[in-house]
Design a protein around this motif. Structure first.
Motif, PDB file in Angstrom:
ATOM      1  N   LYS A 199     -38.165 -16.291 114.582  1.00 19.53           N
ATOM      2  CA  LYS A 199     -37.571 -17.247 115.523  1.00 19.53           C
ATOM      3  C   LYS A 199     -38.031 -16.902 116.930  1.00 19.53           C
ATOM      4  CE  LYS A 199     -33.571 -18.240 112.730  1.00 19.53           C
ATOM      5  NZ  LYS A 199     -32.125 -18.403 112.682  1.00 19.53           N
ATOM      6  N   LEU A 200     -39.264 -17.308 117.238  1.00 16.83           N
ATOM      7  CA  LEU A 200     -39.862 -16.972 118.526  1.00 16.83           C
ATOM      8  C   LEU A 200     -40.027 -18.204 119.404  1.00 16.83           C
ATOM      9  CD1 LEU A 200     -42.672 -14.502 117.396  1.00 16.83           C
ATOM     10  CD2 LEU A 200     -40.449 -13.941 118.375  1.00 16.83           C
ATOM     11  N   LEU A 201     -39.890 -17.981 120.712  1.00 18.01           N
ATOM     12  CA  LEU A 201     -40.117 -18.992 121.731  1.00 18.01           C
ATOM     13  C   LEU A 201     -41.145 -18.437 122.697  1.00 18.01           C
ATOM     14  CD1 LEU A 201     -36.372 -19.615 122.646  1.00 18.01           C
ATOM     15  CD2 LEU A 201     -37.768 -21.086 121.228  1.00 18.01           C
ATOM     16  N   ALA A 202     -42.041 -19.284 123.170  1.00 17.59           N
ATOM     17  CA  ALA A 202     -43.023 -18.859 124.161  1.00 17.59           C
ATOM     18  C   ALA A 202     -42.899 -19.768 125.376  1.00 17.59           C
ATOM     19  CB  ALA A 202     -44.435 -18.946 123.593  1.00 17.59           C
ATOM     20  N   GLU A 203     -42.825 -19.146 126.555  1.00 22.56           N
ATOM     21  CA  GLU A 203     -42.786 -19.910 127.801  1.00 22.56           C
ATOM     22  C   GLU A 203     -44.183 -19.894 128.400  1.00 22.56           C
ATOM     23  OE1 GLU A 203     -40.476 -20.033 132.104  1.00 22.56           O
ATOM     24  OE2 GLU A 203     -39.742 -18.713 130.527  1.00 22.56           O
ATOM     25  N   VAL A 204     -44.760 -21.082 128.569  1.00 23.75           N
ATOM     26  CA  VAL A 204     -46.130 -21.238 129.059  1.00 23.75           C
ATOM     27  C   VAL A 204     -46.106 -22.147 130.284  1.00 23.75           C
ATOM     28  CG1 VAL A 204     -48.448 -22.105 128.506  1.00 23.75           C
ATOM     29  CG2 VAL A 204     -47.087 -20.975 126.733  1.00 23.75           C
ATOM     30  N   LEU A 205     -46.801 -21.729 131.347  1.00 22.32           N
ATOM     31  CA  LEU A 205     -46.981 -22.603 132.494  1.00 22.32           C
ATOM     32  C   LEU A 205     -48.217 -23.458 132.240  1.00 22.32           C
ATOM     33  CD1 LEU A 205     -46.309 -20.351 135.617  1.00 22.32           C
ATOM     34  CD2 LEU A 205     -44.861 -22.151 134.681  1.00 22.32           C
ATOM     35  N   VAL A 206     -48.037 -24.774 132.236  1.00 22.61           N
ATOM     36  CA  VAL A 206     -49.145 -25.716 132.141  1.00 22.61           C
ATOM     37  C   VAL A 206     -49.286 -26.270 133.552  1.00 22.61           C
ATOM     38  CG1 VAL A 206     -50.020 -27.831 131.078  1.00 22.61           C
ATOM     39  CG2 VAL A 206     -48.612 -26.244 129.739  1.00 22.61           C
ATOM     40  N   GLY A 207     -50.277 -25.774 134.265  1.00 25.30           N
ATOM     41  CA  GLY A 207     -50.347 -26.051 135.698  1.00 25.30           C
ATOM     42  C   GLY A 207     -49.183 -25.337 136.356  1.00 25.30           C
ATOM     43  N   SER A 208     -48.293 -26.075 136.983  1.00 28.75           N
ATOM     44  CA  SER A 208     -47.109 -25.467 137.592  1.00 28.75           C
ATOM     45  C   SER A 208     -45.844 -25.810 136.813  1.00 28.75           C
ATOM     46  CB  SER A 208     -46.974 -25.931 139.044  1.00 28.75           C
ATOM     47  OG  SER A 208     -46.815 -27.341 139.089  1.00 28.75           O
ATOM     48  N   GLN A 209     -45.981 -26.513 135.683  1.00 23.58           N
ATOM     49  CA  GLN A 209     -44.839 -26.938 134.880  1.00 23.58           C
ATOM     50  C   GLN A 209     -44.565 -25.964 133.734  1.00 23.58           C
ATOM     51  OE1 GLN A 209     -42.908 -29.768 135.362  1.00 23.58           O
ATOM     52  NE2 GLN A 209     -44.018 -29.969 137.295  1.00 23.58           N
ATOM     53  N   PRO A 210     -43.320 -25.455 133.633  1.00 27.11           N
ATOM     54  CA  PRO A 210     -42.999 -24.578 132.494  1.00 27.11           C
ATOM     55  C   PRO A 210     -42.804 -25.391 131.214  1.00 27.11           C
ATOM     56  CG  PRO A 210     -41.075 -24.869 133.885  1.00 27.11           C
ATOM     57  CD  PRO A 210     -42.200 -25.604 134.557  1.00 27.11           C
ATOM     58  N   HIS A 211     -43.358 -24.901 130.120  1.00 28.11           N
ATOM     59  CA  HIS A 211     -43.191 -25.512 128.803  1.00 28.11           C
ATOM     60  C   HIS A 211     -42.692 -24.427 127.862  1.00 28.11           C
ATOM     61  CE1 HIS A 211     -45.758 -28.575 130.562  1.00 28.11           C
ATOM     62  NE2 HIS A 211     -45.424 -29.366 129.572  1.00 28.11           N
ATOM     63  N   ILE A 212     -41.733 -24.781 127.018  1.00 26.01           N
ATOM     64  CA  ILE A 212     -41.192 -23.855 126.024  1.00 26.01           C
ATOM     65  C   ILE A 212     -41.661 -24.312 124.651  1.00 26.01           C
ATOM     66  CG2 ILE A 212     -39.119 -22.848 125.000  1.00 26.01           C
ATOM     67  CD1 ILE A 212     -39.587 -22.102 127.965  1.00 26.01           C
ATOM     68  N   TYR A 213     -42.407 -23.452 123.977  1.00 21.48           N
ATOM     69  CA  TYR A 213     -42.885 -23.723 122.618  1.00 21.48           C
ATOM     70  C   TYR A 213     -42.036 -22.921 121.640  1.00 21.48           C
ATOM     71  CZ  TYR A 213     -47.112 -25.874 124.520  1.00 21.48           C
ATOM     72  OH  TYR A 213     -47.994 -26.696 125.169  1.00 21.48           O
ATOM     73  N   MET A 214     -41.616 -23.574 120.570  1.00 18.66           N
ATOM     74  CA  MET A 214     -40.847 -22.914 119.519  1.00 18.66           C
ATOM     75  C   MET A 214     -41.744 -22.743 118.305  1.00 18.66           C
ATOM     76  SD  MET A 214     -37.241 -24.973 119.837  1.00 18.66           S
ATOM     77  CE  MET A 214     -36.483 -24.004 118.552  1.00 18.66           C
ATOM     78  N   ARG A 215     -41.733 -21.540 117.731  1.00 15.62           N
ATOM     79  CA  ARG A 215     -42.535 -21.288 116.536  1.00 15.62           C
ATOM     80  C   ARG A 215     -42.134 -22.287 115.449  1.00 15.62           C
ATOM     81  NH1 ARG A 215     -43.258 -15.441 113.850  1.00 15.62           N
ATOM     82  NH2 ARG A 215     -45.392 -15.801 113.201  1.00 15.62           N
ATOM     83  N   GLY A 216     -43.139 -22.906 114.847  1.00 13.84           N
ATOM     84  CA  GLY A 216     -42.892 -23.896 113.803  1.00 13.84           C
ATOM     85  C   GLY A 216     -42.864 -25.326 114.307  1.00 13.84           C
ATOM     86  N   GLN A 217     -42.895 -25.521 115.642  1.00  8.95           N
ATOM     87  CA  GLN A 217     -42.930 -26.856 116.227  1.00  8.95           C
ATOM     88  C   GLN A 217     -44.164 -26.951 117.118  1.00  8.95           C
ATOM     89  OE1 GLN A 217     -39.291 -27.927 118.174  1.00  8.95           O
ATOM     90  NE2 GLN A 217     -38.045 -27.425 116.401  1.00  8.95           N
TER      91      GLN A 217
END
Length: 138
Positions: free
Chosen positions: A76-94
């Motif tokens: 059950k992992l989440l990754a926080e990624v900045l795409v440009g200056s916008q934060p995006h939260i990716y969930m494992r499996g989605q």
């Protein structure tokens, strides 16, 4: 049978260890839920969910991709990624980040492994890893 061989002191030690492990698991689960809740709040605070084209425009105008953090326990992992200056939260499996609508321009999550995240968009592929100095103190 094992508890009978260990005696009362050994059985108490196993009970304490089990209790401590459950406490750690529960704290990690709560930490993951809090991180997801905060990420959703940040996305809600920015207004409506970004479409794939808006996400693409943010990348084009704001720079590149940057892995900020990986949260969670086990699978059950989440990754926080900045795409440009916008934060995006990716969930494992989605594949899509939280709050981003489906579209061909969005970065899709292909995997979270260890301290790295794999993202793809059309012909583009990126592997983002946490900076090694973050692990130096551990």
């Amino acid at each position: 049978m094992l508890l009978a061989l260990l005696g009362p002191a050994g059985a108490q030690g196993i009970d304490e260890l089990t209790s401590e492990q459950m406490s750690v698991r529960e704290l990690m689960r709560l930490d993951t839920e809090l991180a997801l809740s905060q990420a959703k709040g940040r996305l809600r605070g920015q207004g409506k969910p970004m479409s794939a084209s808006e996400s693409s425009a943010a990348l084009a105008h704001g720079g590149g991709l940057k892995l900020v953090a990986i949260y969670g326990v086990g699978k059950k992992l989440l990754a926080e990624v900045l795409v440009g200056s916008q934060p995006h939260i990716y969930m494992r499996g989605q594949a899509l980040p939280v709050g981003v609508k489906a579209g061909t321009a969005a970065f899709m999550l292909r995997g979270i492994t260890g301290s790295c995240v794999q993202l793809e968009r059309q012909e583009e592929s990126h592997t983002l890893c946490l900076h090694p100095s973050l692990w130096a103190g551990r």
